[in-house]
Design a protein around this motif. Structure first.
Motif, short mmCIF file in Angstrom:
data_model
loop_
_atom_site.label_atom_id
_atom_site.label_comp_id
_atom_site.label_asym_id
_atom_site.label_seq_id
_atom_site.Cartn_x
_atom_site.Cartn_y
_atom_site.Cartn_z
N LYS A 1 0.83 -1.21 0.00
CA LYS A 1 0.00 0.00 0.00
C LYS A 1 0.86 1.25 0.00
CE LYS A 1 -4.29 -1.83 1.74
NZ LYS A 1 -5.37 -1.73 2.71
N GLU A 2 1.95 1.23 0.75
CA GLU A 2 2.85 2.39 0.76
C GLU A 2 3.44 2.63 -0.63
OE1 GLU A 2 7.36 3.45 2.24
OE2 GLU A 2 6.25 1.92 3.34
N ILE A 3 3.93 1.57 -1.25
CA ILE A 3 4.57 1.71 -2.57
C ILE A 3 3.56 2.08 -3.63
CG2 ILE A 3 5.87 0.49 -4.37
CD1 ILE A 3 7.47 1.16 -1.79
N THR A 4 2.41 1.43 -3.65
CA THR A 4 1.41 1.77 -4.67
C THR A 4 0.86 3.18 -4.45
OG1 THR A 4 -0.34 0.61 -3.43
CG2 THR A 4 0.77 -0.62 -5.19
N GLY A 5 0.81 3.63 -3.22
CA GLY A 5 0.43 5.02 -2.95
C GLY A 5 1.45 5.99 -3.53
N ARG A 6 2.71 5.66 -3.40
CA ARG A 6 3.76 6.51 -3.97
C ARG A 6 3.70 6.49 -5.50
NH1 ARG A 6 9.41 5.46 -1.17
NH2 ARG A 6 9.86 7.30 -2.43
N ARG B 1 0.93 6.01 -7.28
CA ARG B 1 -0.24 6.85 -7.63
C ARG B 1 0.12 8.33 -7.55
NH1 ARG B 1 -3.28 3.01 -4.78
NH2 ARG B 1 -3.24 4.27 -2.90
N ALA B 2 0.84 8.72 -6.51
CA ALA B 2 1.24 10.12 -6.36
C ALA B 2 2.17 10.55 -7.49
CB ALA B 2 1.91 10.32 -5.00
N ALA B 3 3.10 9.69 -7.85
CA ALA B 3 4.03 10.02 -8.95
C ALA B 3 3.30 10.09 -10.28
CB ALA B 3 5.15 8.98 -9.01
N ALA B 4 2.30 9.21 -10.48
CA ALA B 4 1.53 9.23 -11.73
C ALA B 4 0.79 10.55 -11.88
CB ALA B 4 0.57 8.05 -11.78
N GLY B 5 0.38 11.12 -10.77
CA GLY B 5 -0.30 12.42 -10.82
C GLY B 5 0.64 13.56 -11.16
N LYS B 6 1.95 13.29 -11.09
CA LYS B 6 2.96 14.32 -11.39
C LYS B 6 3.56 14.14 -12.77
CE LYS B 6 4.13 14.85 -6.55
NZ LYS B 6 5.13 14.58 -5.52
N GLY B 7 2.92 13.29 -13.62
CA GLY B 7 3.40 13.17 -15.00
C GLY B 7 4.40 12.06 -15.23
N SER B 8 4.45 11.05 -14.36
CA SER B 8 5.35 9.92 -14.58
C SER B 8 4.95 9.19 -15.85
CB SER B 8 5.28 8.97 -13.38
OG SER B 8 6.08 7.83 -13.61
N GLY B 9 5.91 8.71 -16.58
CA GLY B 9 5.63 7.97 -17.82
C GLY B 9 6.82 7.15 -18.24
N ALA B 10 6.73 6.62 -19.44
CA ALA B 10 7.82 5.80 -19.98
C ALA B 10 9.07 6.64 -20.14
CB ALA B 10 7.39 5.20 -21.32
N HIS B 11 10.19 5.99 -19.95
CA HIS B 11 11.48 6.67 -20.15
C HIS B 11 12.24 6.05 -21.28
CE1 HIS B 11 11.94 3.62 -16.94
NE2 HIS B 11 13.04 3.31 -17.54
#
Length: 151
Positions: free
Chosen positions: A134-139, A141-151
């Motif tokens: 839950k801690e990792i998936t929460g992080r 989700r938070a990163a996805a909201g900041k524009g995380s994507g493929a590199h």
């Protein structure tokens, strides 16, 4: 009669010469570690997919080659592997040890082709222990909201 015996011997030799599915996976990791990209990508079918650790990494071989070829490679050492064969299809999973990431998991599908066993799909993931999921998936989700994507 000798002709039939010789034919059987040659057929037996040809069958034994086929590369084992485990050897294909071993070579996959060997070629990635040495950045031998021509040999690495020859282990895949033309229509293969590579699913990376990031949710945006669903790559065709052309896309994955564009990402991989400029790199110096990567090292994942198999520590455990399971194969489940159904005719000319093998589902596999393997635990891997990476100097960069620690434990990871590779899973996918091998298919038997005229050229031998080839990888149709490979999926690299990071197994998350349940007690911190839950801690990792929460992080994530938070990163996805900041524009995380493929590199």
């Amino acid at each position: 009669m000798r002709f039939i015996a010789l034919l059987c011997l040659l057929l037996n030799f040809a069958l034994q010469a086929e590369e084992a599915p485990e050897a294909v996976l071993d070579k996959l990791h060997e070629y990635a570690a040495s950045a031998d990209w021509d040999k690495y990508f020859a282990l895949y079918t033309e229509d293969a997919l590579f699913l990376g650790t990031d949710a945006g990494e669903r790559w065709t071989m052309a896309e994955f080659a564009s990402y991989a070829r400029p790199t110096q490679g990567w090292r994942y050492l198999p520590t455990q592997r399971h194969l489940l064969r159904h005719g000319d299809i093998i589902a596999f999973d393997e635990l891997l040890d990476s100097p960069a990431y620690g434990q990871s998991r590779g899973s996918g599908v091998l298919v038997k082709t005229a050229g031998g066993w080839r990888i149709l799909q490979y999926h690299l993931s990071f197994p998350i222990p349940n007690d911190i999921a839950k801690e990792i998936t929460g992080r994530i989700r938070a990163a996805a909201g900041k524009g995380s994507g493929a590199h």
